[in-house]
Scaffold this active site. Sequence first.
Site, PDB file in Angstrom:
ATOM      1  N   GLU A  83      74.384  49.359  62.473  1.00 37.47           N
ATOM      2  CA  GLU A  83      73.919  50.743  62.560  1.00 37.47           C
ATOM      3  C   GLU A  83      72.644  50.857  63.394  1.00 37.47           C
ATOM      4  O   GLU A  83      71.739  50.049  63.276  1.00 37.47           O
ATOM      5  CB  GLU A  83      73.646  51.301  61.153  1.00 37.47           C
ATOM      6  CG  GLU A  83      74.871  51.327  60.257  1.00 37.47           C
ATOM      7  CD  GLU A  83      75.946  52.319  60.731  1.00 37.47           C
ATOM      8  OE1 GLU A  83      75.641  53.152  61.590  1.00 37.47           O
ATOM      9  OE2 GLU A  83      77.078  52.224  60.222  1.00 37.47           O
ATOM     10  N   ARG A  93      80.070  63.673  50.427  1.00 40.94           N
ATOM     11  CA  ARG A  93      81.449  64.179  50.399  1.00 40.94           C
ATOM     12  C   ARG A  93      82.068  63.987  49.013  1.00 40.94           C
ATOM     13  O   ARG A  93      82.971  64.695  48.608  1.00 40.94           O
ATOM     14  CB  ARG A  93      82.231  63.388  51.463  1.00 40.94           C
ATOM     15  CG  ARG A  93      83.646  63.783  51.730  1.00 40.94           C
ATOM     16  CD  ARG A  93      84.240  62.913  52.847  1.00 40.94           C
ATOM     17  NE  ARG A  93      83.959  61.486  52.696  1.00 40.94           N
ATOM     18  CZ  ARG A  93      84.637  60.660  51.890  1.00 40.94           C
ATOM     19  NH1 ARG A  93      85.656  61.094  51.181  1.00 40.94           N
ATOM     20  NH2 ARG A  93      84.306  59.391  51.805  1.00 40.94           N
ATOM     21  N   CYS A 146      74.606  54.803  51.665  1.00 41.15           N
ATOM     22  CA  CYS A 146      74.210  53.764  52.625  1.00 41.15           C
ATOM     23  C   CYS A 146      73.116  54.261  53.560  1.00 41.15           C
ATOM     24  O   CYS A 146      72.068  53.613  53.708  1.00 41.15           O
ATOM     25  CB  CYS A 146      75.413  53.280  53.431  1.00 41.15           C
ATOM     26  SG  CYS A 146      76.537  52.261  52.448  1.00 41.15           S
ATOM     27  N   HIS A 169      77.395  48.056  58.340  1.00 43.07           N
ATOM     28  CA  HIS A 169      78.580  48.429  57.563  1.00 43.07           C
ATOM     29  C   HIS A 169      79.694  47.409  57.789  1.00 43.07           C
ATOM     30  O   HIS A 169      79.904  46.960  58.919  1.00 43.07           O
ATOM     31  CB  HIS A 169      79.085  49.818  57.974  1.00 43.07           C
ATOM     32  CG  HIS A 169      78.537  50.928  57.128  1.00 43.07           C
ATOM     33  ND1 HIS A 169      77.736  51.922  57.625  1.00 43.07           N
ATOM     34  CD2 HIS A 169      78.697  51.204  55.798  1.00 43.07           C
ATOM     35  CE1 HIS A 169      77.423  52.766  56.642  1.00 43.07           C
ATOM     36  NE2 HIS A 169      77.992  52.353  55.534  1.00 43.07           N
TER      37      HIS A 169
HETATM   38  N1  PCA Z   1      79.282  52.410  51.233  1.00 40.85           N
HETATM   39  C1  PCA Z   1      78.864  53.779  51.021  1.00 40.85           C
HETATM   40  C2  PCA Z   1      77.893  53.721  49.864  1.00 40.85           C
HETATM   41  C3  PCA Z   1      78.041  52.370  49.261  1.00 40.85           C
HETATM   42  C4  PCA Z   1      78.852  51.607  50.218  1.00 40.85           C
HETATM   43  O1  PCA Z   1      79.116  50.411  50.139  1.00 40.85           O
HETATM   44  C5  PCA Z   1      78.301  54.432  52.276  1.00 40.85           C
HETATM   45  O2  PCA Z   1      78.727  54.077  53.387  1.00 40.85           O
HETATM   46  O3  PCA Z   1      77.443  55.296  52.176  1.00 40.85           O
END
Ligand code: PCA
Length: 216
Positions: A83, A93, A146, A169
């Site tokens: 990111e 959401r 996140c 991610h």
């Molecule tokens: N993914 C979610 C929250 C926790 C996770 O592992 C997100 O992308 O916000």
Amino acid sequence: MKDHPRVLLTGFEPFAGDPINPSARIVEALAGADVAGARIEGRVLPCVFGQAIVAAIRAIEQTSPVLVLALGQAGGRTGITVERVAINVDDARIPDNAGVQPIDQPIVADGPAAYFSTLPIKAMVEALRKREIAASVSQTAGTFVCNHVFYGVRHHLANRPDVRAGFVHVPWLPEQAAARPAEPSLPLAVQVEAVRMLIAVALTADERRLVGGTEH
Ligand code: PCA
């Protein structure tokens, strides 16, 4: 050893009714490991607005890391996504694991609109691609927990340029994608190896091409 540099690696507990979160599995696999001369301190954060930032900051205070790498699951994405930016908004959401669903709320009232990752995001992506692991820079960490943690950690470290921090991610595991035909996934062993490589690059890349848009 007391002076061993530490890396804080965080993941998230499962959410949205899913029994698994690969980010937590990666943290469990790498906690206590030595990567590029640094010791990995692992923490699994609650998928709860507010509490997740409190837990992340407590972990930073407990471990005094040189690097914070926060991980989360982004189901449906292909490969590992590094990111670029955290934005100052919660816009959920779905409810978090405490049943709370903030809409259009700032994370930090009067905080800056965004923080860039202070990790060498392009070098991290390149390192994975060289090993034929699908990877790309992502321009949004979303507006759920996140992004919330990414923003909260960067805000906490805003005056600590000596501590690099960013967010990655990871995709679904094959067992999660099995119920969702044609959705992408990556085996846990590959995800663990990828994160180990990302940590090594983030620790050792000497250039700090930090600011969005100016890299390459
Ligand atoms: N993914 C979610 C929250 C926790 C996770 O592992 C997100 O992308 O916000």
